[in-house]
Design an enzyme around this catalytic site. Structure first.
Site, mmCIF file in Angstrom:
data_model
loop_
_atom_site.group_PDB
_atom_site.id
_atom_site.type_symbol
_atom_site.label_atom_id
_atom_site.label_comp_id
_atom_site.label_asym_id
_atom_site.label_seq_id
_atom_site.Cartn_x
_atom_site.Cartn_y
_atom_site.Cartn_z
ATOM 1 N N ASP A 160 12.131 -28.729 -22.727
ATOM 2 C CA ASP A 160 11.449 -27.447 -22.570
ATOM 3 C C ASP A 160 11.945 -26.509 -23.673
ATOM 4 O O ASP A 160 13.152 -26.424 -23.946
ATOM 5 C CB ASP A 160 11.731 -26.857 -21.184
ATOM 6 N N ILE A 161 11.015 -25.808 -24.300
ATOM 7 C CA ILE A 161 11.346 -24.940 -25.426
ATOM 8 C C ILE A 161 12.192 -23.738 -24.994
ATOM 9 O O ILE A 161 12.913 -23.150 -25.803
ATOM 10 C CB ILE A 161 10.029 -24.478 -26.114
ATOM 11 N N HIS A 205 2.406 -30.721 -15.712
ATOM 12 C CA HIS A 205 3.768 -30.970 -16.214
ATOM 13 C C HIS A 205 4.778 -30.854 -15.087
ATOM 14 O O HIS A 205 4.738 -29.920 -14.292
ATOM 15 C CB HIS A 205 4.130 -30.010 -17.360
ATOM 16 N N LEU A 206 5.683 -31.816 -15.067
ATOM 17 C CA LEU A 206 6.768 -31.827 -14.082
ATOM 18 C C LEU A 206 8.001 -31.214 -14.742
ATOM 19 O O LEU A 206 8.441 -31.672 -15.807
ATOM 20 C CB LEU A 206 7.073 -33.271 -13.664
ATOM 21 N N HIS A 207 8.551 -30.180 -14.110
ATOM 22 C CA HIS A 207 9.817 -29.611 -14.585
ATOM 23 C C HIS A 207 10.959 -30.469 -14.062
ATOM 24 O O HIS A 207 10.989 -30.822 -12.879
ATOM 25 C CB HIS A 207 10.007 -28.179 -14.066
HETATM 26 P P1 AMP Z 1 4.925 -23.382 -16.418
HETATM 27 O O1 AMP Z 1 5.308 -21.959 -16.319
HETATM 28 O O2 AMP Z 1 5.243 -24.182 -15.206
HETATM 29 O O3 AMP Z 1 3.472 -23.562 -16.850
HETATM 30 O O4 AMP Z 1 5.830 -24.023 -17.537
HETATM 31 C C1 AMP Z 1 5.462 -24.207 -18.843
HETATM 32 C C2 AMP Z 1 6.723 -24.564 -19.563
HETATM 33 O O5 AMP Z 1 6.393 -25.061 -20.839
HETATM 34 C C3 AMP Z 1 7.670 -23.383 -19.777
HETATM 35 O O6 AMP Z 1 8.925 -23.687 -19.179
HETATM 36 C C4 AMP Z 1 7.769 -23.258 -21.305
HETATM 37 O O7 AMP Z 1 9.046 -22.892 -21.744
HETATM 38 C C5 AMP Z 1 7.370 -24.653 -21.755
HETATM 39 N N1 AMP Z 1 6.740 -24.734 -23.071
HETATM 40 C C6 AMP Z 1 5.694 -24.004 -23.527
HETATM 41 N N2 AMP Z 1 5.373 -24.388 -24.783
HETATM 42 C C7 AMP Z 1 6.223 -25.375 -25.117
HETATM 43 C C8 AMP Z 1 6.402 -26.169 -26.285
HETATM 44 N N3 AMP Z 1 5.641 -26.021 -27.371
HETATM 45 N N4 AMP Z 1 7.381 -27.101 -26.283
HETATM 46 C C9 AMP Z 1 8.176 -27.264 -25.207
HETATM 47 N N5 AMP Z 1 8.059 -26.539 -24.072
HETATM 48 C C10 AMP Z 1 7.099 -25.613 -24.020
#
Ligand code: AMP
Ligand code: ZN
Length: 163
Positions: A44-45, A119-121
């Protein structure tokens, strides 16, 4: 995937979806931890814990609520969930996480998602989830559902009735 594919969501711009770009390895910025034919796991970024990864299907699907949209079957969703969780846990173990009881796996539910690609956290350890992001990953809240709860929910759910 083409916009006309039965599992694609017509409302989503698959061509510009950041997780589609990462999953197809066209985005070179993402730090990919593991991949197979169907799934990709990357960092995660904006990590909320020392280990924070995302597992996504290569095929675009909107979210864990995709079942309700009729774009994906119940069986398919159950299978994807199981495989995503397995990959997330494997990455944690590969990264040296030993206490597998102190991990958090889960999904944000629409409208509490910022990227419209399932997406799975995957977070660990739970006691090191940053204080100011803790509320985002709190089980049993309207915004976040753990992988375990979702799997239980899906287990008890009959396929949608077709009229
Ligand atoms: P959500 O709030 O559940 O939709 O989570 C989206 C997640 O994606 C967040 O934790 C962001 O930090 C992560 N995210 C967004 N863009 C990127 C990216 N380009 N690379 C890696 N993680 C990302
Ligand atoms: Zn996508």
């Amino acid at each position: 995937m083409s916009r006309n594919h039965p599992d694609s969501n017509e409302d989503d711009k698959v061509e510009t979806c950041i997780f589609c770009l990462i999953a197809s390895e066209r985005d070179k910025e993402a730090e990919i931890m593991k991949k197979d034919k169907e799934l990709v796991c990357f960092k995660d970024i904006n990590p909320a814990a020392p280990h924070h990864y995302l597992v996504v299907p290569r095929q675009h699907m909107h979210s864990c609520s995709s079942l309700n949209s009729g774009h994906i079957s119940l069986g398919q969703l159950k299978w994807i969930m199981k495989r995503m969780a397995e990959m997330g846990k494997t990455v944690l173990r590969d990264q040296g996480v030993t206490n597998m009881k102190d991990i958090r796996l889960g999904f944000h539910q629409p409208p509490y998602i910022s990227v419209n690609h399932l997406h799975l956290h995957v977070l660990a350890p739970t006691n090191k989830i940053s204080e100011y992001l803790m509320y985002k990953f709190m089980p049993k809240t309207v915004a976040f559902i753990t992988e375990e709860s979702l799997t239980m929910h899906l287990k008890n759910k009959a396929p949608p009735v077709k009229y």
